[in-house]
Design an enzyme around this catalytic site. Structure first.
Site, PDB file in Angstrom:
ATOM      1  N   HIS A 113       0.825  -1.209   0.000  1.00  0.00           N
ATOM      2  CA  HIS A 113       0.000   0.000   0.000  1.00  0.00           C
ATOM      3  C   HIS A 113       0.864   1.265   0.000  1.00  0.00           C
ATOM      4  CE1 HIS A 113      -2.750   2.901   2.254  1.00  0.00           C
ATOM      5  NE2 HIS A 113      -3.412   2.618   1.149  1.00  0.00           N
ATOM      6  N   ARG A 114       0.830   1.994  -1.117  1.00  0.00           N
ATOM      7  CA  ARG A 114       1.678   3.180  -1.311  1.00  0.00           C
ATOM      8  C   ARG A 114       3.156   2.811  -1.193  1.00  0.00           C
ATOM      9  NH1 ARG A 114      -1.758   7.392   2.610  1.00  0.00           N
ATOM     10  NH2 ARG A 114      -3.811   6.504   2.128  1.00  0.00           N
ATOM     11  N   GLU A 164       1.416  -0.351  -5.301  1.00  0.00           N
ATOM     12  CA  GLU A 164       0.205   0.466  -5.451  1.00  0.00           C
ATOM     13  C   GLU A 164       0.596   1.914  -5.725  1.00  0.00           C
ATOM     14  OE1 GLU A 164      -3.767   2.215  -3.412  1.00  0.00           O
ATOM     15  OE2 GLU A 164      -1.873   2.086  -2.344  1.00  0.00           O
ATOM     16  N   ASP A 198      -1.135   5.663  -6.301  1.00  0.00           N
ATOM     17  CA  ASP A 198      -2.230   6.629  -6.391  1.00  0.00           C
ATOM     18  C   ASP A 198      -1.796   7.725  -7.347  1.00  0.00           C
ATOM     19  OD1 ASP A 198      -3.903   5.415  -4.448  1.00  0.00           O
ATOM     20  OD2 ASP A 198      -2.689   6.281  -2.852  1.00  0.00           O
ATOM     21  N   HIS A 242      -1.014  10.467  -2.874  1.00  0.00           N
ATOM     22  CA  HIS A 242      -2.343  10.104  -2.396  1.00  0.00           C
ATOM     23  C   HIS A 242      -3.291  11.290  -2.315  1.00  0.00           C
ATOM     24  CE1 HIS A 242      -5.466   9.328   0.649  1.00  0.00           C
ATOM     25  NE2 HIS A 242      -5.471   8.103   0.144  1.00  0.00           N
ATOM     26  N   GLU A 280      -4.375   3.557  -9.086  1.00  0.00           N
ATOM     27  CA  GLU A 280      -5.665   4.190  -8.795  1.00  0.00           C
ATOM     28  C   GLU A 280      -5.800   5.551  -9.477  1.00  0.00           C
ATOM     29  OE1 GLU A 280      -8.419   5.899  -5.113  1.00  0.00           O
ATOM     30  OE2 GLU A 280      -6.686   4.622  -4.668  1.00  0.00           O
ATOM     31  N   GLN A 303      -7.723   0.655 -10.372  1.00  0.00           N
ATOM     32  CA  GLN A 303      -8.760   0.762  -9.358  1.00  0.00           C
ATOM     33  C   GLN A 303      -9.224   2.208  -9.234  1.00  0.00           C
ATOM     34  OE1 GLN A 303      -7.197   0.130  -5.374  1.00  0.00           O
ATOM     35  NE2 GLN A 303      -5.233   1.019  -5.919  1.00  0.00           N
TER      36      GLN A 303
END
Length: 309
Positions: free
Chosen positions: A48-49, A75, A77, A90, A157, A193
Site C-alpha cells: 500500500h503506497r 500500489e 495513487d 495520495h 488508482e 482501481q
C-alpha cells in the site's frame, strides 16, 4: 494412490502460483473477464503506497522496499499536475507528504519536483528515519515504470478523476508507451482501481481488456446487493472496500459472484488472519512483510491445500 494425488495437487498449486505471478492482468473484455479464473489462484499482497509502514509513501524507496518484502503489487495513487503529468501522490494537496503547499492541479511538474517528499517521514517517525529519505522527489508514473519495468506488477488508482479531466486517457497513453499493454490492449501486470465508477467505466470504454477493481469507502457497516455485484461484474474483476466496515457475509457475497476481494488497509496480524478466513483473495497493507508471514502461517495451517475460499 493418496500420495500420488497429494503430489499432483502440490504440483498443480505450484503451477497456479507461477501462472498468477505472470498473468493476473490477463484480458477482460465485454464484461466477461477471462483472467478471473487465473488470478483466483493466488492471494495477492499489495504494498500500500509501497511499504509505507517503513518508508515515505509513494516514493521510489517505499516501492523498492515493497518489492524487497515480496509484495506482489506496487500500489500507485495518481494525481495530475497543472501541465497534465501523472504523479504518484495520495492527496490532492502536497501539504501532508512534502514541504510544499497547494493543490497538485495548480502546480506544474517542475514545481512539484522542487519539493521534498521524504523529510516529513523522518520527522514523524524518528525511529524509522533514514538520511536517504531527506530530499526525496515525487515520482511521475513514467519514472516508476522506468525504475521497475515490466517485471513488476502495478495496482494503479485514478484518484479524484473528476478533478483531472483527461486523466484516464493520459494513463492509458503512458501504459501503451511503456508497453504495459500489448497490441491487443491486454496486460499481464497492471490492475486499475478507483472509487469512481465513472472513471472505471471510462477506462473500460477506452480499453475493455484492462482488469478493473471498484473501490468502496463505507462509513457504516458495509452492505452490498446481488444487483450491485452483477452490475460491477459488467466492467470489473473485483471490489476493494475498507476492511474495518466489512464482515464475512459481505466477502461471501462478493466471492459468490466470482469477483476478487481486496480490502484496504489491513495492517494488524489479527485482521490479516480474519481477512484470509473470510476468503479475501488479497489485501492492501503498509507491511507486506508481515502479511507474507501471516499468509505463510495460514497456508501451513491448512497443509497447503487452501489457497482461497
Amino acid at each position: 494412490m493418496k500420495t500420488n494425488l497429494k503430489k499432483l495437487g502440490f504440483c498443480m498449486m505450484s503451477a497456479a502460483f507461477i501462472l498468477q505471478a505472470t498473468s493476473m492482468g490477463a484480458s477482460a473484455a465485454n464484461g466477461s473477464h477471462s483472467n478471473s479464473s487465473i488470478h483466483e489462484k493466488k492471494i495477492v499482497n499489495v504494498a500500500h503506497r509501497g511499504a509505507s509502514g517503513y518508508a515515505p509513501e509513494h516514493t521510489i524507496p517505499a516501492y523498492q522496499m515493497g518489492e524487497q518484502m515480496k509484495g506482489d503489487y506496487i500500489e500507485i495513487d495518481l494525481q495530475m499536475t497543472k501541465d497534465g503529468r501523472l504523479v504518484a501522490m495520495h492527496d490532492e494537496k502536497v501539504d501532508r507528504t512534502t514541504n510544499g503547499t497547494g493543490l497538485v492541479k495548480d502546480l506544474t511538474l517542475a514545481e512539484i519536483k522542487k519539493l521534498d517528499a521524504g523529510t516529513w517521514f523522518n520527522e514523524k517517525y524518528p525511529q524509522l528515519a533514514k538520511e536517504v529519505y531527506e530530499g526525496l522527489k515525487v515520482p511521475t508514473l513514467e519514472e516508476v515504470f522506468k525504475k521497475f519495468g515490466k517485471k513488476a506488477n502495478y495496482y494503479i488508482e485514478t484518484k479524484s478523476p473528476d478533478v483531472y479531466p483527461g486523466m484516464e486517457e493520459e494513463l492509458l497513453q503512458v501504459l501503451e508507451e511503456y508497453k504495459m499493454v500489448d497490441s491487443k490492449g491486454r496486460t499481464k501486470n497492471v490492475l486499475i482501481q478507483s472509487f469512481s465508477k465513472e472513471s472505471l467505466m471510462k477506462v473500460h470504454d477506452l480499453n475493455p481488456r484492462l482488469p478493473l477493481v471498484q473501490l468502496f469507502s463505507y462509513k457504516n457497516q458495509a452492505t452490498i446487493s446481488d444487483e450491485e455485484l452483477k452490475s460491477i461484474k459488467e466492467y470489473a474483476v473485483g471490489v476493494g472496500p475498507n476492511f474495518s466496515k466489512v464482515d464475512g457475509q459481505y466477502v461471501k457475497m462478493v466471492r459468490n459472484h466470482d469477483l476478487q476481494f481486496h480490502p484496504y488497509t489491513v495492517n494488524e496480524r489479527a485482521d490479516m488472519k480474519k481477512a484470509l478466513e473470510w476468503g479475501a483473495t488479497g489485501l492492501f497493507t503498509n507491511y507486506p512483510d508481515v502479511f507474507n508471514e501471516v499468509l505463510s502461517e495460514y497456508k501451513h495451517k491448512d497443509n497447503g491445500n487452501k489457497v482461497t475460499k
